[in-house]
Design an enzyme around this catalytic site. Structure first.
Site, PDB file in Angstrom:
ATOM      1  N   HIS A 221       0.835  -1.119  -0.052  1.00  0.00           N
ATOM      2  CA  HIS A 221       0.093  -0.102  -0.045  1.00  0.00           C
ATOM      3  C   HIS A 221       0.788   1.157  -0.005  1.00  0.00           C
ATOM      4  O   HIS A 221       2.093   1.297   0.524  1.00  0.00           O
ATOM      5  CB  HIS A 221      -1.045  -0.095   1.197  1.00  0.00           C
ATOM      6  CG  HIS A 221      -2.043   1.201   1.176  1.00  0.00           C
ATOM      7  ND1 HIS A 221      -1.818   2.312   1.628  1.00  0.00           N
ATOM      8  CD2 HIS A 221      -3.230   1.104   0.937  1.00  0.00           C
ATOM      9  CE1 HIS A 221      -2.870   2.976   1.459  1.00  0.00           C
ATOM     10  NE2 HIS A 221      -3.757   2.184   0.993  1.00  0.00           N
TER      11      HIS A 221
ATOM     12  N   GLU B  29      -4.133   2.138  -7.003  1.00  0.00           N
ATOM     13  CA  GLU B  29      -4.528   3.477  -6.205  1.00  0.00           C
ATOM     14  C   GLU B  29      -3.604   4.646  -6.373  1.00  0.00           C
ATOM     15  O   GLU B  29      -2.370   4.761  -5.925  1.00  0.00           O
ATOM     16  CB  GLU B  29      -4.285   3.094  -4.676  1.00  0.00           C
ATOM     17  CG  GLU B  29      -5.269   2.013  -4.142  1.00  0.00           C
ATOM     18  CD  GLU B  29      -5.355   1.815  -2.707  1.00  0.00           C
ATOM     19  OE1 GLU B  29      -6.194   2.106  -2.051  1.00  0.00           O
ATOM     20  OE2 GLU B  29      -4.296   1.854  -2.048  1.00  0.00           O
TER      21      GLU B  29
END
Length: 253
Positions: A100, A170
């Site tokens: 992430h 993302e």
């Protein structure tokens, strides 16, 4: 979204949630059956709640699972404060988020570190959700595809399949900002990711789910989920409330 690829809506609670939030998870479970024909659902709470969430799931057959937000690459050892993939699976996780952007930025995780963590997730029998995405500066410099391509090449281990891997795109500049790229921008990047996966992994790469993440909310979910090669979403803040999370899942075709 290709009909052959079932959608996945994954919630990343990040560093949020105490025992009191079990009620929100129970509400998600209660609303999940009505969405069984729409998507698989996954919630990744903080590790402190993982076992409790897993117990709420029970042994019933439903398209709902719990996962973890990160793992250490090693099975065990002198790594104070870290959790191995095996520990997380033992606590109930069936998927583990790796790479992430917050881990990459705050903890200096490189593509090689992310790759090792993805391999650890596989080793433990969990699905690796591998995150990629560009910063605002990289986007402004026209480097989005270069950055995403480099992260994919370095972060995905050999042997990725539709069963053991999910990719989440993302754009860093869209996470928690309320900003989202246009549908055309999302389509361009997701098609690029699909091409990269197919070239490297063949038929398996053509079937790996590619999620979009970055300020996904009920008001934009339907539009985003309709974009070609978007096979679901990795949801941050909106996954903390059952009503919002379920509404996002309802936006899947």
């Amino acid at each position: 979204m290709p009909a052959a690829i079932r959608a996945l809506i994954a919630g990343n609670w990040k560093m949020n949630g105490l025992k009191a939030q079990l009620a929100e998870f129970e509400a998600m479970l209660a609303g999940a059956p009505a969405l069984a024909d729409k998507a698989d659902l996954l919630v990744c709470p903080p590790a402190t709640l993982l076992h409790a969430f897993g117990q709420k799931l029970g042994n019933g057959a439903r398209s709902f699972a719990v996962g973890a937000q990160d793992c250490h690459a090693n099975v065990s050892g002198a790594h104070t404060g870290d959790l191995s993939a095996e520990m997380l699976v033992d606590a109930g996780a069936s998927a583990i988020i790796v790479g992430h952007s917050e881990r990459r930025a705050d903890h200096g995780e490189t593509d090689s570190v992310v790759r090792a963590k993805a391999e650890a997730a596989w080793r433990a029998g969990a699905v690796a959700i591998v995150c990629v995405g560009e910063t605002q500066a990289e986007r402004d410099a026209g480097q989005t595809l270069d950055v995403v391509g480099r992260q994919l090449a370095g972060s995905l281990p050999d042997g990725a399949t539709a069963e053991n891997t999910v990719v989440a795109y993302e754009p860093v500049w869209a996470i928690g900002t309320g900003l989202t790229p246009t549908a055309n921008d999302v389509e361009q990047v997701h098609k690029f990711i699909r091409d990269c996966l197919t070239k490297r992994f063949g038929g398996e790469g053509a079937a790996v789910r590619i999620l979009y993440g970055g300020s996904v909310k009920p008001s934009n979910a339907k539009e985003l989920m309709a974009v070609p090669e978007v096979n679901g979403a990795l949801v941050g803040g909106a996954s903390l409330k059952a009503a919002d999370f379920l509404a996002i899942a309802a936006g899947c075709p």
